[in-house]
Write a protein that holds these residues in place. Structure first.
Motif, PDB file in Angstrom:
ATOM      1  N   UNK A   1     -11.284  -6.749  -0.590  1.00  0.00           N
ATOM      2  CA  UNK A   1     -11.235  -6.385   0.827  1.00  0.00           C
ATOM      3  C   UNK A   1      -9.822  -5.988   1.258  1.00  0.00           C
ATOM      4  N   UNK A   2      -8.814  -6.698   0.789  1.00  0.00           N
ATOM      5  CA  UNK A   2      -7.446  -6.379   1.178  1.00  0.00           C
ATOM      6  C   UNK A   2      -7.076  -4.948   0.772  1.00  0.00           C
ATOM      7  N   UNK A   3      -7.531  -4.555  -0.396  1.00  0.00           N
ATOM      8  CA  UNK A   3      -7.257  -3.204  -0.884  1.00  0.00           C
ATOM      9  C   UNK A   3      -8.057  -2.172  -0.090  1.00  0.00           C
ATOM     10  N   UNK A   4      -9.294  -2.523   0.213  1.00  0.00           N
ATOM     11  CA  UNK A   4     -10.130  -1.627   1.021  1.00  0.00           C
ATOM     12  C   UNK A   4      -9.481  -1.355   2.377  1.00  0.00           C
ATOM     13  N   UNK A   5      -8.974  -2.412   3.004  1.00  0.00           N
ATOM     14  CA  UNK A   5      -8.354  -2.251   4.312  1.00  0.00           C
ATOM     15  C   UNK A   5      -7.158  -1.300   4.255  1.00  0.00           C
ATOM     16  N   UNK A   6      -6.367  -1.412   3.202  1.00  0.00           N
ATOM     17  CA  UNK A   6      -5.214  -0.527   3.065  1.00  0.00           C
ATOM     18  C   UNK A   6      -5.655   0.927   2.882  1.00  0.00           C
ATOM     19  N   UNK A   7      -6.722   1.124   2.131  1.00  0.00           N
ATOM     20  CA  UNK A   7      -7.250   2.481   1.933  1.00  0.00           C
ATOM     21  C   UNK A   7      -7.755   3.055   3.258  1.00  0.00           C
ATOM     22  N   UNK A   8      -8.488   2.240   3.999  1.00  0.00           N
ATOM     23  CA  UNK A   8      -9.034   2.692   5.284  1.00  0.00           C
ATOM     24  C   UNK A   8      -7.905   3.034   6.260  1.00  0.00           C
ATOM     25  N   UNK A   9      -6.879   2.195   6.299  1.00  0.00           N
ATOM     26  CA  UNK A   9      -5.734   2.485   7.165  1.00  0.00           C
ATOM     27  C   UNK A   9      -5.121   3.834   6.809  1.00  0.00           C
ATOM     28  N   UNK A  10      -4.998   4.092   5.512  1.00  0.00           N
ATOM     29  CA  UNK A  10      -4.422   5.356   5.058  1.00  0.00           C
ATOM     30  C   UNK A  10      -5.311   6.531   5.454  1.00  0.00           C
ATOM     31  N   UNK A  11      -6.621   6.361   5.348  1.00  0.00           N
ATOM     32  CA  UNK A  11      -7.562   7.426   5.725  1.00  0.00           C
ATOM     33  C   UNK A  11      -7.367   7.825   7.183  1.00  0.00           C
ATOM     34  N   UNK A  12      -7.217   6.833   8.055  1.00  0.00           N
ATOM     35  CA  UNK A  12      -7.131   7.126   9.485  1.00  0.00           C
ATOM     36  C   UNK A  12      -5.714   7.439   9.959  1.00  0.00           C
ATOM     37  N   UNK A  13      -4.722   7.255   9.098  1.00  0.00           N
ATOM     38  CA  UNK A  13      -3.356   7.625   9.473  1.00  0.00           C
ATOM     39  C   UNK A  13      -3.243   9.116   9.752  1.00  0.00           C
ATOM     40  N   UNK A  14      -3.964   9.911   8.976  1.00  0.00           N
ATOM     41  CA  UNK A  14      -3.911  11.363   9.128  1.00  0.00           C
ATOM     42  C   UNK A  14      -5.119  11.913   9.877  1.00  0.00           C
ATOM     43  N   UNK A  15      -5.822  11.043  10.537  1.00  0.00           N
ATOM     44  CA  UNK A  15      -7.018  11.453  11.273  1.00  0.00           C
ATOM     45  C   UNK A  15      -6.594  12.238  12.510  1.00  0.00           C
ATOM     46  N   UNK A  16      -7.104  13.458  12.669  1.00  0.00           N
ATOM     47  CA  UNK A  16      -6.611  14.326  13.737  1.00  0.00           C
ATOM     48  C   UNK A  16      -7.537  14.425  14.947  1.00  0.00           C
ATOM     49  N   UNK A  17      -8.680  13.763  14.926  1.00  0.00           N
ATOM     50  CA  UNK A  17      -9.542  13.773  16.104  1.00  0.00           C
ATOM     51  C   UNK A  17      -8.911  12.904  17.181  1.00  0.00           C
ATOM     52  N   UNK A  18      -8.865  13.408  18.405  1.00  0.00           N
ATOM     53  CA  UNK A  18      -8.174  12.698  19.468  1.00  0.00           C
ATOM     54  C   UNK A  18      -9.108  12.020  20.457  1.00  0.00           C
TER      55      UNK A  18
END
Length: 227
Positions: A12-29
């Motif tokens: 889970x800890x690794x999953x959370x880091x991946x998800x955070x990275x996915x949404x870091x570049x999320x451009x929908x406002x």
């Protein structure tokens, strides 16, 4: 055979880091929830069509990833039904994560019942950083008795010729109580000069005094909001 999605096979800890990275570049406002989901439904269901694909991969990932998505997006409510639906939907997440994940929220119509339910929702979203509010003018037609606070007034002119009435009608003190607010943008529906200009200056100054009194630096801007 392991039928779990690949993302769920890692800790889970690794999953959370991946998800955070996915949404870091999320451009929908912005997210107009009522455009993608039926906000009049009786039984609250996940609004999968309004969410990124990663949130709809499985029910487990829905609960794990949607809060990260909500932190990035601005939720918009245009009516009473949407505000009520948002409150019920956010309550479906465990440990209040739904409410706590909301950082950016906007209300297109904020008066009467919409205002009552809007403040109820805001009280639950204690991590709000940016708030956009378009205050409604429920007094625009002569003869309409205000539904909030001042039952003796009967017209827009009488209601808004007093700054104290504006504070009371729209319960502005409740916005000052939001503990993590950083930006407040507000506007008016159908307020004509010279009333709106005078009230804008008074309201902006009043908010500034109240926030500074709490030792907080909150940006307060009066502007017209667009859909």
């Amino acid at each position: 055979m392991n039928t779990l999605p690949p993302l769920l096979r890692i800790p889970r800890e690794l999953r959370d880091e991946i998800v955070k990275h996915v949404f870091e570049d999320f451009d929908q406002q912005r997210l107009l929830i009522d455009k993608y989901h039926n906000v009049l439904e009786q039984n609250i269901t996940p609004p999968f069509r309004a969410l990124p694909p990663i949130c709809a991969t499985s029910l487990q990932l829905y609960f794990e990833t949607t809060p990260y998505f909500l932190r990035k997006i601005k939720l918009l409510s245009f009516n009473l039904a949407t505000t009520c639906w948002l409150r019920k939907w956010l309550a479906t997440f465990p440990r209040n994560l739904g409410y706590l994940s909301i950082h950016h929220l906007a209300f297109r119509n904020f008066h009467g019942p919409e205002q009552i339910k809007g403040y109820e929702l805001l009280a639950l979203c204690s991590n709000i950083r940016t708030l956009n509010i378009m205050f409604g003018d429920e007094f625009s037609d002569p003869g309409i008795v205000p539904s909030l606070a001042i039952s003796s007034l009967s017209s827009a002119i009488n209601a808004y010729e007093s700054f104290d009435n504006v504070l009371l009608i729209h319960q502005l003190y409740r916005i000052v109580e939001l503990p993590n607010l950083e930006v407040l943008e507000y506007g008016f529906h159908d307020w004509d000069e010279p009333v709106s200009g005078a009230r804008e200056r008074q309201i902006t100054e009043w908010f500034g005094i109240k926030f500074r009194g709490k030792g907080r630096d909150v940006s307060v801007v009066c502007k017209q909001m667009q859909r």
